[in-house]
Design a protein around this motif. Sequence first.
Motif, mmCIF file in Angstrom:
data_model
loop_
_atom_site.group_PDB
_atom_site.id
_atom_site.type_symbol
_atom_site.label_atom_id
_atom_site.label_comp_id
_atom_site.label_asym_id
_atom_site.label_seq_id
_atom_site.Cartn_x
_atom_site.Cartn_y
_atom_site.Cartn_z
ATOM 1 N N ALA A 23 -7.852 36.097 7.440
ATOM 2 C CA ALA A 23 -6.443 36.456 7.625
ATOM 3 C C ALA A 23 -6.089 36.578 9.096
ATOM 4 C CB ALA A 23 -6.142 37.760 6.887
ATOM 5 N N ASN A 24 -6.993 37.158 9.865
ATOM 6 C CA ASN A 24 -6.729 37.365 11.287
ATOM 7 C C ASN A 24 -6.567 36.050 12.047
ATOM 8 O OD1 ASN A 24 -8.660 40.443 11.933
ATOM 9 N ND2 ASN A 24 -6.716 40.096 10.889
ATOM 10 N N ARG A 25 -7.157 34.970 11.551
ATOM 11 C CA ARG A 25 -6.977 33.657 12.190
ATOM 12 C C ARG A 25 -5.510 33.235 12.187
ATOM 13 N NH1 ARG A 25 -11.857 30.853 8.793
ATOM 14 N NH2 ARG A 25 -13.563 32.129 9.635
ATOM 15 N N PHE A 26 -4.751 33.806 11.245
ATOM 16 C CA PHE A 26 -3.317 33.507 11.148
ATOM 17 C C PHE A 26 -2.481 34.716 11.592
ATOM 18 C CE2 PHE A 26 -5.533 30.734 8.241
ATOM 19 C CZ PHE A 26 -4.917 29.504 8.419
ATOM 20 N N SER A 27 -3.107 35.627 12.334
ATOM 21 C CA SER A 27 -2.446 36.837 12.845
ATOM 22 C C SER A 27 -1.867 37.681 11.712
ATOM 23 C CB SER A 27 -1.346 36.457 13.849
ATOM 24 O OG SER A 27 -1.892 35.748 14.943
ATOM 25 N N ILE A 28 -2.620 37.775 10.614
ATOM 26 C CA ILE A 28 -2.200 38.550 9.449
ATOM 27 C C ILE A 28 -3.063 39.799 9.327
ATOM 28 C CG2 ILE A 28 -2.096 38.557 6.923
ATOM 29 C CD1 ILE A 28 -1.465 35.555 7.084
ATOM 30 N N SER A 198 -3.099 38.928 -3.518
ATOM 31 C CA SER A 198 -4.194 37.945 -3.539
ATOM 32 C C SER A 198 -3.753 36.570 -4.015
ATOM 33 C CB SER A 198 -5.345 38.450 -4.425
ATOM 34 O OG SER A 198 -5.971 39.583 -3.846
ATOM 35 N N SER A 199 -2.590 36.497 -4.669
ATOM 36 C CA SER A 199 -2.086 35.184 -5.082
ATOM 37 C C SER A 199 -1.626 34.358 -3.890
ATOM 38 C CB SER A 199 -0.933 35.341 -6.076
ATOM 39 O OG SER A 199 0.170 36.006 -5.486
ATOM 40 N N SER A 200 -1.418 35.007 -2.743
ATOM 41 C CA SER A 200 -1.032 34.269 -1.531
ATOM 42 C C SER A 200 -2.231 33.779 -0.729
ATOM 43 C CB SER A 200 -0.166 35.167 -0.632
ATOM 44 O OG SER A 200 1.065 35.473 -1.247
ATOM 45 N N PHE A 201 -3.434 34.149 -1.172
ATOM 46 C CA PHE A 201 -4.607 33.795 -0.370
ATOM 47 C C PHE A 201 -4.827 32.286 -0.298
ATOM 48 C CE2 PHE A 201 -8.995 33.111 0.747
ATOM 49 C CZ PHE A 201 -9.153 33.993 1.811
ATOM 50 N N TYR A 202 -4.457 31.575 -1.357
ATOM 51 C CA TYR A 202 -4.686 30.126 -1.345
ATOM 52 C C TYR A 202 -3.913 29.457 -0.204
ATOM 53 C CZ TYR A 202 -0.206 28.373 -3.173
ATOM 54 O OH TYR A 202 1.116 28.010 -3.311
ATOM 55 N N ASN A 206 -5.482 26.988 2.543
ATOM 56 C CA ASN A 206 -4.936 25.650 2.779
ATOM 57 C C ASN A 206 -4.195 25.542 4.106
ATOM 58 O OD1 ASN A 206 -5.888 25.043 0.229
ATOM 59 N ND2 ASN A 206 -3.892 25.216 -0.769
ATOM 60 N N SER A 207 -4.262 26.605 4.908
ATOM 61 C CA SER A 207 -3.543 26.659 6.197
ATOM 62 C C SER A 207 -2.051 26.375 6.020
ATOM 63 C CB SER A 207 -4.159 25.657 7.187
ATOM 64 O OG SER A 207 -5.504 25.964 7.451
ATOM 65 N N GLU A 208 -1.479 26.918 4.940
ATOM 66 C CA GLU A 208 -0.068 26.699 4.638
ATOM 67 C C GLU A 208 0.760 27.979 4.690
ATOM 68 O OE1 GLU A 208 -0.013 24.871 0.820
ATOM 69 O OE2 GLU A 208 -0.758 22.931 1.533
ATOM 70 N N ILE A 209 0.150 29.082 5.092
ATOM 71 C CA ILE A 209 0.893 30.334 5.143
ATOM 72 C C ILE A 209 1.903 30.277 6.286
ATOM 73 C CG2 ILE A 209 -0.776 31.530 6.641
ATOM 74 C CD1 ILE A 209 0.806 33.223 3.620
ATOM 75 N N PRO A 210 3.177 30.602 6.043
ATOM 76 C CA PRO A 210 4.160 30.569 7.131
ATOM 77 C C PRO A 210 3.752 31.496 8.276
ATOM 78 C CG PRO A 210 5.256 30.740 5.005
ATOM 79 C CD PRO A 210 3.796 30.922 4.732
ATOM 80 N N PRO A 211 3.890 31.061 9.515
ATOM 81 C CA PRO A 211 3.400 31.853 10.654
ATOM 82 C C PRO A 211 4.104 33.194 10.809
ATOM 83 C CG PRO A 211 4.705 29.970 11.402
ATOM 84 C CD PRO A 211 4.467 29.781 9.940
#
Length: 357
Positions: A23-28, A198-202, A206-211
Motif C-alpha cells: 500500500a505504501n508504494r502508492f502512498s496509501i 479489502s475488495s479494493s486491494f486488487y 493491478n496498479s490501478e488504484i487512483p493516486p
Amino acid sequence: MNPRIDINLAKLKYNSNLIVEKANRFSIDVAAVTKGFCGNPVIAEAIAEGGVKYLADSRLENLLKMQHIKLEKILLRLPMLSQVKEVVKYADISLNSELETIVALNEAAKEQNKTHKIILMLDLGDLREGIFDEKELDAVIKYLLKLNNIDLVGIGTNLTCFGGVIPTKENLGELINSAKRVEETMGKPLDIISGGNSSSFYLINNSEIPPEVNHLRFGEAILLGTESTYGRDIPEAYQDTFKLVAEIIEIKTKPSVPIGEIGRDAFGNVPTFEDKGLMKRAILAVGKQDISTHTIIPCDKEAEVLGGSSDHLLMDLTHCKKDYRVGDEMIFNLTYGSMLALMTSEYVHKNYINSIE
C-alpha cells in the motif's frame, strides 16, 4: 484444549507488514480492521507491529480492548446516538453519514474538551451507509464548518459488503470528484480519501488504484491473505493464519440418507440428502453455535463436511487415507465468516502460535 482456533501471530505480523509495504508504494496508509477477531488485543498487537497506521473496528467494545496500543482508533460502524459520549472517548475517528449524529458528537466532544475527527461516508451505489445525494453532501459540509469540536479529516466509501458493487477506477473517481468539491467548500485539503476495504486491494495489485486515494481499510487482506472482490490469494501472503482444530467424538458406518419422513431440522430448514450408500461418518465437537453456516475447509482433502447441528459437525471420512479414531483431531482452514464466528464463540479456545512453521 478443544475445540480451538490456532492463530499464527508470526504470519499475521508478516501479512500486515506485506500489505503495508504494498500500500505504501502508492502512498496509501493502512487501517487494520480488527472486527474479524473481535478486537483481541494479542492479535491486534501482532498486526500493529506490522506497521499499520490505524486500528479500526465496528464495535466500541473491541476498541476498548485495544486502548493500550498507541495507534489511532477508527470506529467503522456509524455511531449510535446513544453512544456518542463513548465514541468520543474511545475512538479518535468515526465514520459518519447522519448530520444529527455529527451534531451530537460535537456536543459530546465539547463536554470532554476534545476535537473529534470524522470521515464523511459517501454511497457510490453499494447501498449500505453513506450520503447518496450531492445536495445533501453540500448542505452537510456547510453545516459542519460551524461545529467547533468536529474536525472533518476525510471522506470515504464502502463497497462490496452489501450490494457486492466492485470498486473500480470509475466509481472511486466519483469519490475523488466529491472530495475536490468538499475541499473547495472547506477551503483546505482533506487528510484522508478512504477508498474502501479489502475488495479494493486488487486495484493495488493491478496498479490501478487512483493516486488520490490515500487510505484503505484492510481486514481480510491482512487476516487471511486474500482480496475479497474475486477471492484470490494475495501473492506472498499467508492464507493459513487461522485454523480450526476439532476433536472426533464418534465414528460409525451409517447410511447417507436419514431413515423416515423428513421434516424441519433444528434451525427450521428442510434438509435434502444424496444417497451415496453406506459411509464412514464422524461427529466432531463443534457446531453451528460456533461457526454458524459459514464455510470451513478440511485440510484432509478426502474428508467432506456433511453439515451439523448446534453442537455437532458431521463429516464423511469414507475416502480418507488416514484411519481416524475417536479422540483424533481434524484441522480446517477458514473463510472470513467462519473465522469471525469462531473468534466470537466463547466455547472455542484461542491458541497462539509465535513462529512461522
